[in-house]
Design a protein around this motif. Structure first.
Motif, mmCIF file in Angstrom:
data_model
loop_
_atom_site.group_PDB
_atom_site.id
_atom_site.type_symbol
_atom_site.label_atom_id
_atom_site.label_comp_id
_atom_site.label_asym_id
_atom_site.label_seq_id
_atom_site.Cartn_x
_atom_site.Cartn_y
_atom_site.Cartn_z
ATOM 1 N N TYR A 1 0.830 -1.198 0.000
ATOM 2 C CA TYR A 1 0.000 0.000 0.000
ATOM 3 C C TYR A 1 0.873 1.259 0.000
ATOM 4 O O TYR A 1 0.675 2.182 -0.780
ATOM 5 C CB TYR A 1 -0.912 -0.031 1.231
ATOM 6 C CG TYR A 1 -1.793 1.182 1.393
ATOM 7 C CD1 TYR A 1 -3.051 1.240 0.818
ATOM 8 C CD2 TYR A 1 -1.361 2.287 2.142
ATOM 9 C CE1 TYR A 1 -3.863 2.356 0.967
ATOM 10 C CE2 TYR A 1 -2.159 3.399 2.296
ATOM 11 C CZ TYR A 1 -3.416 3.428 1.711
ATOM 12 O OH TYR A 1 -4.197 4.546 1.865
ATOM 13 N N LEU A 2 1.871 1.271 0.868
ATOM 14 C CA LEU A 2 2.755 2.439 0.968
ATOM 15 C C LEU A 2 3.558 2.662 -0.307
ATOM 16 O O LEU A 2 3.667 3.780 -0.790
ATOM 17 C CB LEU A 2 3.731 2.240 2.125
ATOM 18 C CG LEU A 2 3.414 2.934 3.428
ATOM 19 C CD1 LEU A 2 4.428 2.525 4.481
ATOM 20 C CD2 LEU A 2 3.441 4.449 3.253
ATOM 21 N N ALA A 3 4.116 1.580 -0.814
ATOM 22 C CA ALA A 3 4.930 1.683 -2.024
ATOM 23 C C ALA A 3 4.090 2.241 -3.164
ATOM 24 O O ALA A 3 4.537 3.101 -3.923
ATOM 25 C CB ALA A 3 5.495 0.318 -2.397
ATOM 26 N N GLU A 4 2.834 1.790 -3.239
ATOM 27 C CA GLU A 4 1.967 2.238 -4.321
ATOM 28 C C GLU A 4 1.606 3.709 -4.143
ATOM 29 O O GLU A 4 1.701 4.510 -5.063
ATOM 30 C CB GLU A 4 0.712 1.366 -4.341
ATOM 31 C CG GLU A 4 -0.102 1.539 -5.611
ATOM 32 C CD GLU A 4 -1.507 0.984 -5.426
ATOM 33 O OE1 GLU A 4 -1.624 -0.219 -5.156
ATOM 34 O OE2 GLU A 4 -2.460 1.782 -5.528
ATOM 35 N N LYS A 5 1.212 4.074 -2.914
ATOM 36 C CA LYS A 5 0.823 5.462 -2.640
ATOM 37 C C LYS A 5 1.990 6.425 -2.851
ATOM 38 O O LYS A 5 1.807 7.558 -3.277
ATOM 39 C CB LYS A 5 0.319 5.598 -1.197
ATOM 40 C CG LYS A 5 -1.098 5.126 -1.003
ATOM 41 C CD LYS A 5 -2.075 6.221 -1.377
ATOM 42 C CE LYS A 5 -3.498 5.654 -1.343
ATOM 43 N NZ LYS A 5 -4.471 6.565 -1.934
ATOM 44 N N MET A 6 3.182 6.001 -2.485
ATOM 45 C CA MET A 6 4.349 6.876 -2.590
ATOM 46 C C MET A 6 4.995 6.776 -3.962
ATOM 47 O O MET A 6 5.857 7.585 -4.301
ATOM 48 C CB MET A 6 5.397 6.500 -1.532
ATOM 49 C CG MET A 6 4.958 6.623 -0.090
ATOM 50 S SD MET A 6 4.763 8.331 0.447
ATOM 51 C CE MET A 6 6.402 8.992 0.208
#
Lengths: 184, 151
Positions: A94-99
Motif C-alpha cells: 500500500y505504501l509503495a503504491e501510494k508513494m
C-alpha cells in the motif's frame, strides 16, 4: 593558448543558485551566509528538478527533501489508519503504491531519520487509534476488526508491548484521570 | 529543521548524586543528540520550569517518584496544573513495581513509568525505548493526553 583565471567561489555559487531558482520560478531570499529562504512551498517535482540541476554543479540540498519525504510517508500512514477500516492489502504494498517508490528505499530512509522503523511507526499509530476507539467504548473484538488484527489476543499483545499496559488497565487509568478532574 | 538535527532536551531531577551520574552515563552511551540538564531538588526544578523567561522547555522530564519538595507539595501535581507545561512528557521512575503505585502515578498525570532497574545495561535499554517512543509522540503530533508507557 593558455588563459589565466581568477574566481570567487562564493560569487560563483550564489550566481548558480540564483539562476537555478529563477529558472524554476521560485521566489526566494538569500542572505550573506548563503542561506536561502524559499517564500512559497515548492512542489515535489520542482524540488526534484532543482536538486538534479544543482547536482551538476556539485551543490546538494541538505536533507530537506528527505524530511519532506518522511512527512509524506507519515501522512500516508496516518491517512490509512484514520479510515473507518484499514485496507486489507499488505501495508508495505500500500505504501509503495501510494508513494510510488520502492518499499525498501522508503523503509531505509524512514529508519535513518526518525529513530523508528516504519513497522514500529505503523504499530504505534494503530495502537493510538485503538486507544481512541477504546475510549469510545468499542469492544476489543470490534477494534481488532477495524484495525485488521487477526485476533483479540494479537491486538491485546501489541497494545501491551507498545504501552506496557493492558487495554483494560489503560482504560481504567484514563477514566481515573477524568474522575480526578471532575472531583478536584 | 529536520528531525535528525533537532536536539532532544532532557531534564533529570533526582536527589541522589550516584543515580544522576549513572543516568548521565547511560544517556551519553546511547549516542543520541541530547541536551541533559539535571536538578538536585524538586524546588529547584519547579523554580526553573515555572520561570516565565524560559522559552525552551524539555521534551521530557525524568522525575524520581520520591523527589523531595519543600516549597511545593507534590512535584507532579504542580507541573500538571500548568497549561504551559502540558506538552512536556513526564517520566516517573521509581524502585516500586507495585501496580497500585504505577496506577496512581499515571492518574496523577505522568506519561511514562520506569521501574528503576539495577542493571546498567537494562537501564540503557529502557531509556532508549522511552526516548524513542517519546520522540515519536513529539514529532508526529500524537495526543499527549493518552500517552502512557510503562517499562
Amino acid at each position: 593558448m593558455k588563459i589565466y583565471i581568477k574566481y570567487d567561489i562564493n560569487v560563483a555559487c550564489r550566481t548558480i543558485l540564483q539562476e537555478q531558482l529563477e529558472k524554476l520560478g521560485i521566489h526566494f531570499d538569500m542572505n550573506e551566509s548563503g542561506e536561502i529562504q524559499v517564500l512559497e512551498v515548492i512542489s515535489l517535482e520542482d524540488n526534484i528538478q532543482l536538486q538534479a540541476n544543482l547536482k551538476r554543479y556539485g551543490i546538494d540540498i541538505l536533507s530537506d527533501q528527505k524530511s519532506q519525504l518522511i512527512q509524506r510517508i507519515k501522512n500516508v500512514i496516518m491517512d490509512m489508519i484514520g479510515r473507518e477500516k484499514l485496507p486489507a492489502s499488505k501495508i508495505s504494498l500500500y505504501l509503495a503504491e501510494k508513494m510510488n517508490m520502492n518499499y525498501s528505499y522508503i523503509s531505509t530512509l524512514f529508519s535513518e531519520y526518525t529513530h523508528s522503523s516504519i513497522e514500529n511507526y505503523i504499530i504505534l499509530q494503530k495502537i493510538e487509534k485503538a486507544k481512541k476507539l477504546l475510549l469510545q467504548e468499542l469492544s476489543l473484538t470490534e477494534i481488532s476488526y477495524i484495525l485488521n488484527y487477526s485476533s483479540v489476543a494479537h491486538l491485546s499483545g501489541q497494545f501491551k508491548k507498545t504501552t506496557g499496559l493492558s487495554p483494560s488497565v489503560f482504560k481504567k487509568i484514563i477514566d481515573g484521570r477524568k474522575r480526578k478532574i471532575y472531583t478536584t | 529543521m529536520s528531525e535528525e538535527e533537532e536536539k532532544m532536551n532532557i531534564i533529570l531531577a533526582d536527589d541522589d548524586e550516584d543515580d544522576r551520574d549513572v543516568f548521565r552515563q547511560a544517556i551519553e552511551e546511547l549516542g543520541l543528540n541530547v541536551n541533559l540538564l539535571t536538578f538536585e531538588t524538586g524546588d529547584d526544578l519547579l523554580d526553573y520550569l515555572f520561570d516565565p523567561e524560559i522559552i525552551e522547555l524539555p521534551h521530557i522530564l525524568f522525575l524520581d517518584l520520591n523527589m523531595f519538595c519543600v516549597k511545593y507539595e507534590n512535584c507532579l501535581n504542580e507541573i500538571r496544573k500548568r497549561e504551559k507545561l502540558r506538552d512536556m512528557s513526564i517520566a516517573i521512575y521509581s524502585t516500586s513495581t507495585a501496580e497500585k503505585d504505577i496506577h496512581e502515578t499515571f492518574i496523577g498525570g505522568a506519561n511514562i513509568y520506569i521501574s528503576k532497574p539495577n542493571d546498567f545495561q537494562v537501564l540503557k535499554k529502557s531509556l532508549r525505548e522511552v526516548l524513542k517512543i517519546n520522540w515519536q509522540f513529539h514529532t508526529s503530533g500524537l495526543s499527549k493526553d493518552t500517552f502512557l508507557f510503562s517499562i
